[in-house]
Design an enzyme around this catalytic site. Sequence first.
Site, PDB file in Angstrom:
ATOM      1  N   SER A  28       0.848  -1.188   0.000  1.00  0.00           N
ATOM      2  CA  SER A  28       0.000   0.000   0.000  1.00  0.00           C
ATOM      3  C   SER A  28       0.883   1.237   0.000  1.00  0.00           C
ATOM      4  O   SER A  28       2.120   1.132   0.074  1.00  0.00           O
ATOM      5  CB  SER A  28      -0.914  -0.006   1.219  1.00  0.00           C
ATOM      6  OG  SER A  28      -0.119   0.172   2.371  1.00  0.00           O
ATOM      7  N   LYS A  29       0.242   2.384  -0.054  1.00  0.00           N
ATOM      8  CA  LYS A  29       0.976   3.646  -0.220  1.00  0.00           C
ATOM      9  C   LYS A  29       2.044   3.868   0.850  1.00  0.00           C
ATOM     10  O   LYS A  29       3.030   4.538   0.594  1.00  0.00           O
ATOM     11  CB  LYS A  29       0.005   4.815  -0.235  1.00  0.00           C
ATOM     12  CG  LYS A  29      -0.631   4.984  -1.599  1.00  0.00           C
ATOM     13  CD  LYS A  29      -1.117   6.392  -1.831  1.00  0.00           C
ATOM     14  CE  LYS A  29      -1.628   6.523  -3.248  1.00  0.00           C
ATOM     15  NZ  LYS A  29      -2.990   7.012  -3.321  1.00  0.00           N
TER      16      LYS A  29
END
Length: 500
Positions: free
Chosen positions: A256-257
């Site tokens: 994820s980011k």
Amino acid sequence: MNKGKVRTRFEPSPTGFMHIGNLRTALYEYLIAKSNDGMFILRIEDTDKGRYVCGAVDIIYNTLKTIGLKHDEGPDIGGAYGPYIQSERKSIYLDYAQRLIKEDKAYYCFCTKERLASLNKNGEDFSGYDRHCRDLPKEEVQSLLEKNVPYVIRQKIPMAGETTFVDEVYGEITVQNKEIEDQILIKADLYPTYNFANVVDDHLMDITHVVRGSEYLSSTPKYNLLYEAFGWAKPIYVHLPLIMGKNEDGSTSKLSKRHGSVSFEDLVNDGYLPEAIINYVALLGWCPKENREIYSLEDLQKAFSIDRIVKSPSIFDYDKLTWFNGEYIRNKPAEEFVALAKPYLQEALDPKIFDFSKIASILHQRVTKLAQIPEMVDFFPQLPEYSIDLFINKKSKATLENAPVILKQAIVSLSNIKAWDHDSIHDSLIDLANTLGLKNGTVMWPVRIAASGKAVTPGGAIEILEILGKEETLRRLNFALEKFENHKLGLISSMATSYE
Ligand code: GLU
């Protein structure tokens, strides 16, 4: 079914960016099709109107084009199985759902949101829908429909027995039917759910291999029950392992980011080349037969096979991607590298003052990520503030004592150069080293530091001096000498203070 011809499809939702996991799915679908002389189809999953993002479909087209995954059928190029945008197929799904209702394999469900919300709080074994509307009397259904009471259409999942299927990667999986919820096929806005649309479309479009992330593995029994309800042949399932990111504490979690850039666009903006991204992503979940890492898309097409997809989650390693990127950058022809570097050079340098091809030539073998370029060349237009300690280097035998002596001599030698070019600068500094009886490195070190103000530079002293030009070089070398003067004065005054 279209016997013999492999047909795969990529079915992204127009979310506005291409997640690396989706990109890998597209790549594997493409490779499975192309390594079997088959067709790769693009279909857009846009039936969730709440998630619609304007311009997102163009991002999908552009990404596929940039990485060279040419689809054979799709919304932009058409094909015999269109339309390829699910929202344009709305009535098709509704017809099929009604067919299941007629055959008593699906039903109208009129439960309100409030009722459904209260259900899941009951804490019973089965957390899904309680099948309240499954067996409503026909007349009641009719009357509710006539009163325009909003409804969804649900699938009647068999209450007994089990559903088994074989996934090419995960093997045989069996689920008890009683554990499967009566899933929604058509939503209240009369659009289909993803679960329904993907099955109808895969059947109507003669898809032979359904390739998607392993998060869909648990829903696959539902899809199979739909194929069975319609009496359709099932496709071959290829579910792909999760892509994980490394957390700071050493553990891993779904990419994820917070792990870094996770979309193709962001990675490209970070300065990764599409070829490098594709090469790296191909190896995230697929293990080639030969001990080899560099694969072009064409090579992948030849080497790819489903049986070498691994089921254990893969870890997205940004350092490894950077390594791939460096390899691809180094292998680019010089002119191509200049073109790639140009936008990044422009961020830091004025093209009217600096020769971009010359600067690119010193960067070419050293850059591993294009986005590093502005910072690597920032000392050319402006000498940064730097500490005098940079002049100390053990390996080059450079010290605070010999640096000013060398710099003074270097200024004299370099001032005498008539035609300022690589060879004349080279000869001038090497002659100086010989005259002073020093190693070349001992002379080059202080000259490079004075010219750049940085310990690490792309290119050595000669290359940097050539780019800076004679006047600026001499100015910077003189400035360094002043720095030494001030340093000496500073030392004297501090000694004086300590005597007081
Ligand atoms: N839109 C879904 C996704 O991007 C498609 C899944 C599938 O390929 O069936 O995950």
